[in-house]
Design a protein around this motif. Sequence first.
Motif, mmCIF file in Angstrom:
data_model
loop_
_atom_site.group_PDB
_atom_site.id
_atom_site.type_symbol
_atom_site.label_atom_id
_atom_site.label_comp_id
_atom_site.label_asym_id
_atom_site.label_seq_id
_atom_site.Cartn_x
_atom_site.Cartn_y
_atom_site.Cartn_z
ATOM 1 N N SER A 1 -0.304 2.612 -13.517
ATOM 2 C CA SER A 1 -1.765 2.691 -13.506
ATOM 3 C C SER A 1 -2.255 3.502 -12.315
ATOM 4 C CB SER A 1 -2.375 1.286 -13.476
ATOM 5 O OG SER A 1 -2.042 0.563 -14.639
ATOM 6 N N LEU A 2 -1.598 3.319 -11.169
ATOM 7 C CA LEU A 2 -1.952 4.102 -9.983
ATOM 8 C C LEU A 2 -1.651 5.583 -10.196
ATOM 9 C CD1 LEU A 2 -0.574 1.589 -7.381
ATOM 10 C CD2 LEU A 2 -2.962 2.294 -7.558
ATOM 11 N N LEU A 3 -0.530 5.865 -10.861
ATOM 12 C CA LEU A 3 -0.190 7.253 -11.182
ATOM 13 C C LEU A 3 -1.267 7.866 -12.081
ATOM 14 C CD1 LEU A 3 2.267 9.340 -10.895
ATOM 15 C CD2 LEU A 3 2.818 8.649 -13.237
ATOM 16 N N VAL A 4 -1.721 7.090 -13.053
ATOM 17 C CA VAL A 4 -2.771 7.561 -13.968
ATOM 18 C C VAL A 4 -4.069 7.822 -13.202
ATOM 19 C CG1 VAL A 4 -4.276 6.845 -15.871
ATOM 20 C CG2 VAL A 4 -1.803 6.500 -16.032
ATOM 21 N N ILE A 5 -4.414 6.928 -12.271
ATOM 22 C CA ILE A 5 -5.631 7.120 -11.482
ATOM 23 C C ILE A 5 -5.551 8.439 -10.712
ATOM 24 C CG2 ILE A 5 -6.938 6.258 -9.495
ATOM 25 C CD1 ILE A 5 -6.216 3.421 -10.448
ATOM 26 N N GLY A 6 -4.392 8.672 -10.070
ATOM 27 C CA GLY A 6 -4.214 9.922 -9.340
ATOM 28 C C GLY A 6 -4.266 11.127 -10.251
ATOM 29 N N ALA A 7 -3.660 11.000 -11.443
ATOM 30 C CA ALA A 7 -3.597 12.126 -12.378
ATOM 31 C C ALA A 7 -4.953 12.437 -12.995
ATOM 32 C CB ALA A 7 -2.577 11.824 -13.477
ATOM 33 N N GLU A 8 -5.663 11.406 -13.434
ATOM 34 C CA GLU A 8 -6.914 11.612 -14.149
ATOM 35 C C GLU A 8 -8.090 11.914 -13.217
ATOM 36 O OE1 GLU A 8 -7.408 11.692 -17.440
ATOM 37 O OE2 GLU A 8 -5.273 11.367 -17.867
ATOM 38 N N PHE A 9 -8.037 11.368 -12.011
ATOM 39 C CA PHE A 9 -9.186 11.481 -11.122
ATOM 40 C C PHE A 9 -9.032 12.570 -10.059
ATOM 41 C CE2 PHE A 9 -12.268 9.571 -8.015
ATOM 42 C CZ PHE A 9 -13.379 9.646 -8.852
ATOM 43 N N LEU A 10 -7.782 12.856 -9.674
ATOM 44 C CA LEU A 10 -7.571 13.770 -8.552
ATOM 45 C C LEU A 10 -6.788 15.034 -8.900
ATOM 46 C CD1 LEU A 10 -6.662 11.143 -5.790
ATOM 47 C CD2 LEU A 10 -8.870 12.250 -6.146
ATOM 48 N N THR B 1 0.822 -1.213 0.000
ATOM 49 C CA THR B 1 0.000 0.000 0.000
ATOM 50 C C THR B 1 0.855 1.262 0.000
ATOM 51 O OG1 THR B 1 -0.173 -0.167 2.409
ATOM 52 C CG2 THR B 1 -1.981 -1.077 1.106
ATOM 53 N N GLY B 2 2.094 1.171 0.498
ATOM 54 C CA GLY B 2 2.966 2.339 0.451
ATOM 55 C C GLY B 2 3.234 2.777 -0.971
ATOM 56 N N ASP B 3 3.405 1.801 -1.872
ATOM 57 C CA ASP B 3 3.612 2.110 -3.282
ATOM 58 C C ASP B 3 2.342 2.667 -3.914
ATOM 59 O OD1 ASP B 3 6.410 0.837 -3.826
ATOM 60 O OD2 ASP B 3 5.304 -0.667 -2.694
ATOM 61 N N LEU B 4 1.194 2.109 -3.500
ATOM 62 C CA LEU B 4 -0.078 2.641 -3.996
ATOM 63 C C LEU B 4 -0.208 4.114 -3.639
ATOM 64 C CD1 LEU B 4 -0.827 -0.517 -3.970
ATOM 65 C CD2 LEU B 4 -3.140 0.244 -3.443
ATOM 66 N N ILE B 5 0.055 4.423 -2.383
ATOM 67 C CA ILE B 5 -0.127 5.790 -1.901
ATOM 68 C C ILE B 5 0.854 6.746 -2.573
ATOM 69 C CG2 ILE B 5 0.029 7.277 0.141
ATOM 70 C CD1 ILE B 5 -0.908 4.720 1.721
ATOM 71 N N ALA B 6 2.148 6.335 -2.677
ATOM 72 C CA ALA B 6 3.155 7.206 -3.282
ATOM 73 C C ALA B 6 2.794 7.555 -4.724
ATOM 74 C CB ALA B 6 4.531 6.540 -3.225
ATOM 75 N N ALA B 7 2.347 6.551 -5.493
ATOM 76 C CA ALA B 7 1.996 6.797 -6.894
ATOM 77 C C ALA B 7 0.744 7.660 -7.007
ATOM 78 C CB ALA B 7 1.794 5.465 -7.617
ATOM 79 N N LEU B 8 -0.246 7.410 -6.156
ATOM 80 C CA LEU B 8 -1.468 8.214 -6.188
ATOM 81 C C LEU B 8 -1.196 9.666 -5.805
ATOM 82 C CD1 LEU B 8 -3.973 5.674 -4.605
ATOM 83 C CD2 LEU B 8 -4.084 6.586 -6.930
ATOM 84 N N VAL B 9 -0.365 9.858 -4.772
ATOM 85 C CA VAL B 9 -0.001 11.210 -4.343
ATOM 86 C C VAL B 9 0.703 11.956 -5.472
ATOM 87 C CG1 VAL B 9 1.522 12.520 -2.813
ATOM 88 C CG2 VAL B 9 0.063 10.731 -1.873
ATOM 89 N N ALA B 10 1.645 11.260 -6.144
ATOM 90 C CA ALA B 10 2.373 11.886 -7.248
ATOM 91 C C ALA B 10 1.431 12.258 -8.387
ATOM 92 C CB ALA B 10 3.462 10.944 -7.751
ATOM 93 N N GLY B 11 0.498 11.351 -8.712
ATOM 94 C CA GLY B 11 -0.443 11.637 -9.795
ATOM 95 C C GLY B 11 -1.394 12.766 -9.452
ATOM 96 N N ALA B 12 -1.889 12.774 -8.196
ATOM 97 C CA ALA B 12 -2.822 13.817 -7.774
ATOM 98 C C ALA B 12 -2.171 15.189 -7.759
ATOM 99 C CB ALA B 12 -3.374 13.486 -6.388
ATOM 100 N N ALA B 13 -0.888 15.243 -7.404
ATOM 101 C CA ALA B 13 -0.202 16.526 -7.272
ATOM 102 C C ALA B 13 0.416 17.018 -8.581
ATOM 103 C CB ALA B 13 0.877 16.426 -6.197
ATOM 104 N N PHE B 14 0.933 16.095 -9.406
ATOM 105 C CA PHE B 14 1.709 16.521 -10.572
ATOM 106 C C PHE B 14 1.322 15.809 -11.868
ATOM 107 C CE2 PHE B 14 4.329 16.935 -6.737
ATOM 108 C CZ PHE B 14 4.517 18.304 -6.736
#
Length: 423
Positions: free
Chosen positions: A250-259, A38-51
């Motif tokens: 894919s997690l980065l994309v989720i963060g980027a596209e959704f957040l 889950t640490g990797d999930l969170i890091a990728a989502l945070v990166a996608g949501a922010a940048f």
Amino acid sequence: MAIVQNTEKSSPVVPSTLKEKAKLVGPGFVTAATGVGTGDLIAALVAGAAFGTTLGWAILLGSLFKFYFTEGMGRWQLATGKTILEGWHSLGKWATGYFGVYTIIWGFSYGAAAMSTSAIMMVTMFPILPLWAWAVVHGLAGLALVLLGHYKLFEKVMTFMVGLMFITVVGSAIILLPDIGNIVSGFVPRTGGSSMLLVLGLLGGVGGTITMASYGYWIRERDWAGKSWIPMMRLDSAVGYIVTAIFTLSLLVIGAEFLFGTGIEIDGEEGLVTLSNLYSAEFGSIARWLFLIGAWSAAFSSLLGVWNGVPYLFADFVRMMRKNGAVSDRRVSKEDPAYRFYLLWLTFPPMLLLFFGRPVLLVILYGALGALFMPFLAISLMLLLNSNRVEKGFKNGWVTNVILTACVVVFVVLGAIELAGLF
């Protein structure tokens, strides 16, 4: 006349074609499933949501780093017949001493984290038990699977979990209909205004730490032994990290596209639950369940991999101490008392932390020793695989040495930042 049965286990035939090799891929999937939590999930989502997808290149580079770590440890074992623990011991008792202290502290702290993160996803889907109870259930389930099952069963379960993670998380990214051009542009190295800490975190967070050293024991369970298995090992580990890279992207994309641009932040495992609720509001309950199942698969498969793999390392460490570093033909196994001790150590003492939290000293020691592990691994692989301990044809090439040197620089900086944050 008594009939004597031949119970000697036959060695597998080294595959020669790509099709034959593809059928044997397995330990790489186990390594991928264990390393992505889950640490990797969170890091990728945070990166996608922010940048957005700006930091996609960091995920690819992080996967490349971890491939070279795993390939180096696998090549060392297949070329020399020695485990990585035996290699570290040949560098000096300080190396195995550091590892022994680290595994005890790491196991105590990681056990609680693995059980609780798996439980957070499960209690969200099935709130019939409190969080601590689901955590205990996950710990006991991992214990039972390792003790009662054989390696082939474990590998099948882990491969299934990888498939589940892949389908649910990659599927969650696809339903967002991402812009392919944005994804491709993210492969160009740049920070895009992000902090260096986030970049280093993505580089260092793709695919585990100490768990990678378990790979040698998993290929031994497959009876891959000898130099002729090195091409198969390389393909196997490459497939594992390709899957890891696609999953994390894919997690980065989720963060980027959704957040991205919404101002919504993902904070810890609870943030994953928040994201699943947002998914439900946007795409319906099925999408929410897909995401939660993927997050749970990532958490629980990581727990299973550690419960199975790291006790091999500890049992080998104990064997090394008893034999004073002498090489032995006897393979460590699940029957070893040291293996079972560490498995119980991962499961039961950490349950206390579910109720009382982690002591400050434990947090500091865990962080300090963990910050040193990746540079230690990179440096030790360069020392071992450039030395006369390995035949000339199996030593590091210049590309490997350059990448491992880059790993040392990245992880020293990342480790220094982590250590600074402890005090």
